[in-house]
Scaffold this motif. Sequence first.
Motif, mmCIF file in Angstrom:
data_model
loop_
_atom_site.group_PDB
_atom_site.id
_atom_site.type_symbol
_atom_site.label_atom_id
_atom_site.label_comp_id
_atom_site.label_asym_id
_atom_site.label_seq_id
_atom_site.Cartn_x
_atom_site.Cartn_y
_atom_site.Cartn_z
ATOM 1 N N PHE A 74 0.856 -1.182 0.000
ATOM 2 C CA PHE A 74 0.000 0.000 0.000
ATOM 3 C C PHE A 74 0.887 1.225 0.000
ATOM 4 O O PHE A 74 2.085 1.153 0.269
ATOM 5 C CB PHE A 74 -0.916 0.027 1.228
ATOM 6 C CG PHE A 74 -0.163 0.146 2.528
ATOM 7 C CD1 PHE A 74 0.128 1.400 3.071
ATOM 8 C CD2 PHE A 74 0.251 -0.978 3.211
ATOM 9 C CE1 PHE A 74 0.828 1.509 4.264
ATOM 10 C CE2 PHE A 74 0.960 -0.871 4.402
ATOM 11 C CZ PHE A 74 1.247 0.367 4.931
ATOM 12 N N ASN A 75 0.239 2.317 -0.294
ATOM 13 C CA ASN A 75 0.961 3.549 -0.459
ATOM 14 C C ASN A 75 0.121 4.611 0.223
ATOM 15 O O ASN A 75 -1.079 4.701 0.002
ATOM 16 C CB ASN A 75 1.012 3.759 -1.969
ATOM 17 C CG ASN A 75 1.819 4.937 -2.340
ATOM 18 O OD1 ASN A 75 1.789 5.954 -1.646
ATOM 19 N ND2 ASN A 75 2.528 4.815 -3.431
ATOM 20 N N LEU A 76 0.761 5.382 1.081
ATOM 21 C CA LEU A 76 -0.026 6.366 1.836
ATOM 22 C C LEU A 76 -0.391 7.592 0.992
ATOM 23 O O LEU A 76 -1.126 8.455 1.441
ATOM 24 C CB LEU A 76 0.709 6.768 3.114
ATOM 25 C CG LEU A 76 0.856 5.610 4.108
ATOM 26 C CD1 LEU A 76 1.694 6.011 5.299
ATOM 27 C CD2 LEU A 76 -0.496 5.081 4.559
ATOM 28 N N LYS A 77 0.102 7.612 -0.247
ATOM 29 C CA LYS A 77 -0.348 8.675 -1.153
ATOM 30 C C LYS A 77 -1.747 8.363 -1.654
ATOM 31 O O LYS A 77 -2.500 9.253 -2.002
ATOM 32 C CB LYS A 77 0.572 8.744 -2.374
ATOM 33 C CG LYS A 77 1.877 9.449 -2.140
ATOM 34 C CD LYS A 77 2.598 9.579 -3.484
ATOM 35 C CE LYS A 77 4.068 9.310 -3.309
ATOM 36 N NZ LYS A 77 4.770 9.050 -4.548
ATOM 37 N N THR A 78 -2.046 7.071 -1.784
ATOM 38 C CA THR A 78 -3.325 6.705 -2.388
ATOM 39 C C THR A 78 -4.361 6.207 -1.385
ATOM 40 O O THR A 78 -5.550 6.291 -1.644
ATOM 41 C CB THR A 78 -3.121 5.619 -3.469
ATOM 42 O OG1 THR A 78 -2.359 4.558 -2.905
ATOM 43 C CG2 THR A 78 -2.377 6.164 -4.669
#
Length: 358
Positions: A74-78
Amino acid sequence: MPWPGTFSKKVNKYPAMDLSKLGEFGLISRFQSRLKFRSSQVIQGIGDDCAVLSLNNGNYQVLTTDALVENVHFNLKTHTPEQLGWKTLAVNISDIAAMGGQPKFAVISIGIPKSFSVEFLDRFYKGLNQASQKYKVALVGGDTVASPKHLFINLALLGETIKKKVFTRSGARPGDKIFVTGTLGDSALGLRILETPGKKWKGPEALGKKLTQRHLKPEPRVAEAAWLAKSKYKVTSMVDISDGLTQDLGHILKASRAGAELWESAIPISKALAKYSLINGLPALDWALGGGEDYELLFTLRSRGVTNLDTESITKVDQPVTQIGVITARKGVRLISKTGRSTVLRRPMGFNHFKGKA
Ligand code: ADP
Ligand code: MG
């Protein structure tokens, strides 16, 4: 703000607040107060050396665990923290559903970098709590530690199946019909949209949101699995589609020592995927065959007496199921095109952690 530029580019939107002030035990009781689902089978939940559970002896237990690492899964940008919390539980629930089970009890370990805020964790537990209430999972414990750089999360989930109704990967036989729930490929295209905020995606915004939503908030098919477990049908194998149809079908075929024929015209593609692929010049079928993280169920049924499963599933669980092919004695996967041409799908498409994209 132009679609899909709804996400901040700054990675750490949640600056350090008062994690150190709260400390490990303050955090744990804060987490505890946010978890609302209660089960009468939990004798002792959070707060002792172990959770104490009262299990139903007539059933089998199924146990699974999944780790999520920042910038890998996961990516905390998305993802918002709520979406991440939801997803952490949802992906494990999907594994329990894939065995024909009901999810029951979870424990979670989180490694938190010092730069994260209490607000982030509050919101993470909010998402976790939403999934726990929706799917009736009691979160009965965990571990909370500091991590040097990235957030990591591990959740273990215990579930139950009706005895002798455990759906493994190994029971598919030639002649069995292959089915899939829902539609395929949405999550992968949704992820692509999220990862390319600069690109001007063409197409109706509402449909684009449907695709990204399928990536951000997967809905594991627990009710569908329960319907099949209780039905008269003989489910001979089942997996959930986390790595893509071709790859996950490969798991069934390997374990069952069989092959398959897939029908291109039958692969269920959502209106959103069809439209976005068409307008943006992408091959919808490739997304459906290779795209991961749809968390649909892929299963085989002994063919006798199986008719109109598609309409029955709509009535029983309000979800389409579609026959997409048959199991064959001949090994490998052959895709039969709309014009009847047969091609061997040579390489599994989908995600493999140590190999990257195939
Ligand atoms: P121990 O010393 O046995 O490791 P801890 O102090 O780590 O126990 O945890 C205390 C209680 O809080 C235990 O019941 C544990 O399962 C629970 N717990 C710890 N971290 C979490 C978390 N992140 N979410 C939910 N429960 C947790
Ligand atoms: Mg501990």
